[in-house]
Design a protein around this motif. Sequence first.
Motif, PDB file in Angstrom:
ATOM      1  N   ALA A  87       0.820  -1.212   0.000  1.00 36.05           N
ATOM      2  CA  ALA A  87       0.000   0.000   0.000  1.00 36.05           C
ATOM      3  C   ALA A  87       0.857   1.267   0.000  1.00 36.05           C
ATOM      4  N   VAL A  88       1.934   1.269   0.759  1.00 39.87           N
ATOM      5  CA  VAL A  88       2.823   2.433   0.801  1.00 39.87           C
ATOM      6  C   VAL A  88       3.392   2.695  -0.590  1.00 39.87           C
ATOM      7  N   ALA A  89       3.845   1.664  -1.275  1.00 36.64           N
ATOM      8  CA  ALA A  89       4.394   1.833  -2.620  1.00 36.64           C
ATOM      9  C   ALA A  89       3.333   2.386  -3.572  1.00 36.64           C
ATOM     10  N   GLU A  90       2.128   1.879  -3.471  1.00 38.20           N
ATOM     11  CA  GLU A  90       1.034   2.331  -4.329  1.00 38.20           C
ATOM     12  C   GLU A  90       0.677   3.797  -4.045  1.00 38.20           C
ATOM     13  N   PHE A  91       0.560   4.145  -2.779  1.00 40.19           N
ATOM     14  CA  PHE A  91       0.221   5.530  -2.434  1.00 40.19           C
ATOM     15  C   PHE A  91       1.366   6.492  -2.740  1.00 40.19           C
ATOM     16  N   GLU A  92       2.619   6.052  -2.617  1.00 45.01           N
ATOM     17  CA  GLU A  92       3.746   6.914  -2.963  1.00 45.01           C
ATOM     18  C   GLU A  92       3.726   7.240  -4.457  1.00 45.01           C
ATOM     19  N   ALA A  93       3.404   6.246  -5.290  1.00 49.63           N
ATOM     20  CA  ALA A  93       3.295   6.484  -6.732  1.00 49.63           C
ATOM     21  C   ALA A  93       2.137   7.441  -7.019  1.00 49.63           C
ATOM     22  N   PHE A  94       1.050   7.295  -6.290  1.00 51.84           N
ATOM     23  CA  PHE A  94      -0.101   8.182  -6.436  1.00 51.84           C
ATOM     24  C   PHE A  94       0.287   9.613  -6.052  1.00 51.84           C
ATOM     25  N   ALA A  95       1.031   9.769  -4.963  1.00 51.12           N
ATOM     26  CA  ALA A  95       1.475  11.098  -4.507  1.00 51.12           C
ATOM     27  C   ALA A  95       2.384  11.746  -5.542  1.00 51.12           C
ATOM     28  N   GLU A  96       3.282  10.967  -6.125  1.00 47.13           N
ATOM     29  CA  GLU A  96       4.192  11.503  -7.136  1.00 47.13           C
ATOM     30  C   GLU A  96       3.459  11.976  -8.382  1.00 47.13           C
ATOM     31  N   SER A  97       2.291  11.404  -8.646  1.00 46.43           N
ATOM     32  CA  SER A  97       1.522  11.789  -9.826  1.00 46.43           C
ATOM     33  C   SER A  97       0.825  13.135  -9.650  1.00 46.43           C
ATOM     34  N   GLY A  98       0.775  13.640  -8.405  1.00 47.87           N
ATOM     35  CA  GLY A  98       0.113  14.910  -8.138  1.00 47.87           C
ATOM     36  C   GLY A  98      -1.403  14.801  -8.093  1.00 47.87           C
ATOM     37  N   ARG A  99      -1.904  13.609  -8.066  1.00 52.16           N
ATOM     38  CA  ARG A  99      -3.351  13.400  -8.039  1.00 52.16           C
ATOM     39  C   ARG A  99      -3.868  13.279  -6.611  1.00 52.16           C
ATOM     40  N   GLN A 100      -5.161  13.407  -6.491  1.00 50.66           N
ATOM     41  CA  GLN A 100      -5.839  13.140  -5.234  1.00 50.66           C
ATOM     42  C   GLN A 100      -7.277  12.754  -5.566  1.00 50.66           C
ATOM     43  N   THR A 101      -8.004  12.323  -4.568  1.00 46.83           N
ATOM     44  CA  THR A 101      -9.397  11.944  -4.811  1.00 46.83           C
ATOM     45  C   THR A 101     -10.335  12.876  -4.067  1.00 46.83           C
ATOM     46  N   ARG A 102     -11.559  12.834  -4.512  1.00 45.02           N
ATOM     47  CA  ARG A 102     -12.649  13.510  -3.826  1.00 45.02           C
ATOM     48  C   ARG A 102     -13.753  12.487  -3.653  1.00 45.02           C
ATOM     49  N   GLY A 103     -14.457  12.586  -2.545  1.00 45.49           N
ATOM     50  CA  GLY A 103     -15.528  11.637  -2.281  1.00 45.49           C
ATOM     51  C   GLY A 103     -15.044  10.462  -1.454  1.00 45.49           C
ATOM     52  N   SER A 104     -15.957   9.552  -1.200  1.00 46.05           N
ATOM     53  CA  SER A 104     -15.639   8.374  -0.377  1.00 46.05           C
ATOM     54  C   SER A 104     -16.197   7.111  -1.012  1.00 46.05           C
ATOM     55  N   SER A 105     -15.461   6.042  -0.835  1.00 45.01           N
ATOM     56  CA  SER A 105     -15.949   4.741  -1.285  1.00 45.01           C
ATOM     57  C   SER A 105     -16.784   4.134  -0.159  1.00 45.01           C
ATOM     58  N   ARG A 106     -17.564   3.153  -0.519  1.00 41.98           N
ATOM     59  CA  ARG A 106     -18.385   2.453   0.467  1.00 41.98           C
ATOM     60  C   ARG A 106     -18.568   1.018  -0.013  1.00 41.98           C
ATOM     61  N   PHE A 107     -19.181   0.220   0.808  1.00 45.70           N
ATOM     62  CA  PHE A 107     -19.472  -1.155   0.397  1.00 45.70           C
ATOM     63  C   PHE A 107     -20.881  -1.489   0.847  1.00 45.70           C
ATOM     64  N   ASN A 108     -21.502  -2.433   0.123  1.00 36.62           N
ATOM     65  CA  ASN A 108     -22.843  -2.811   0.524  1.00 36.62           C
ATOM     66  C   ASN A 108     -23.017  -4.318   0.660  1.00 36.62           C
TER      67      ASN A 108
END
Length: 183
Positions: A87-108
């Motif tokens: 997860a750290v590797a995945e989120f570090e790559a996400f951080a380097e991309s300059g992206r972020q998310t809005r909203g929240s996921s959920r499950f049903n």
Amino acid sequence: MRLVVGLLVAATLAALTGCSGEPEQEAPASTPSPTAIPVFASEEEALAAAEDAYREYLEMSDAIARDGGRDPERLGSLVTRDELVRAVAEFEAFAESGRQTRGSSRFNTFSLQQYESLSKVAQVTVYVCLDVSDVRVVDESGRDITPAREARQPLSVIFVSADEGSQELVLQRSEQWSSNFCE
């Protein structure tokens, strides 16, 4: 296989000992071995603990993604060491991309696939329908760049005891399930 070999060795040793020609001695009284107590009293209890653990994991994952992938180590108490490294590797790559998310996921959908309690460690595997329809990916300028995807994703998620004998569960692995049971 190891168990079969061990049983064969034990049987062979017992046979050789029995043929030693020494007088038989009375076996000492054996003390009963303690029976293994399952970590959870029922499958329902295990499923409820897994659902709580997943809810916490999802909230923290969403928070990290909304923060642009910063400080992914916040997942540390919610996942196994191996899953944290991934997860750290995945989120570090996400951080380097300059992206972020809005909203929240959920499950049903959250249903039990398998529950095992081996000695003092529980393993709970569940089917989950993860709904990401409210999650948008944005670039540095705030422009929506959400990729095309299924809004509801079928997953198989495995949880294990955080510590021996603990009813606190941590996420060990989450994988896309081969058939779509999310309707």
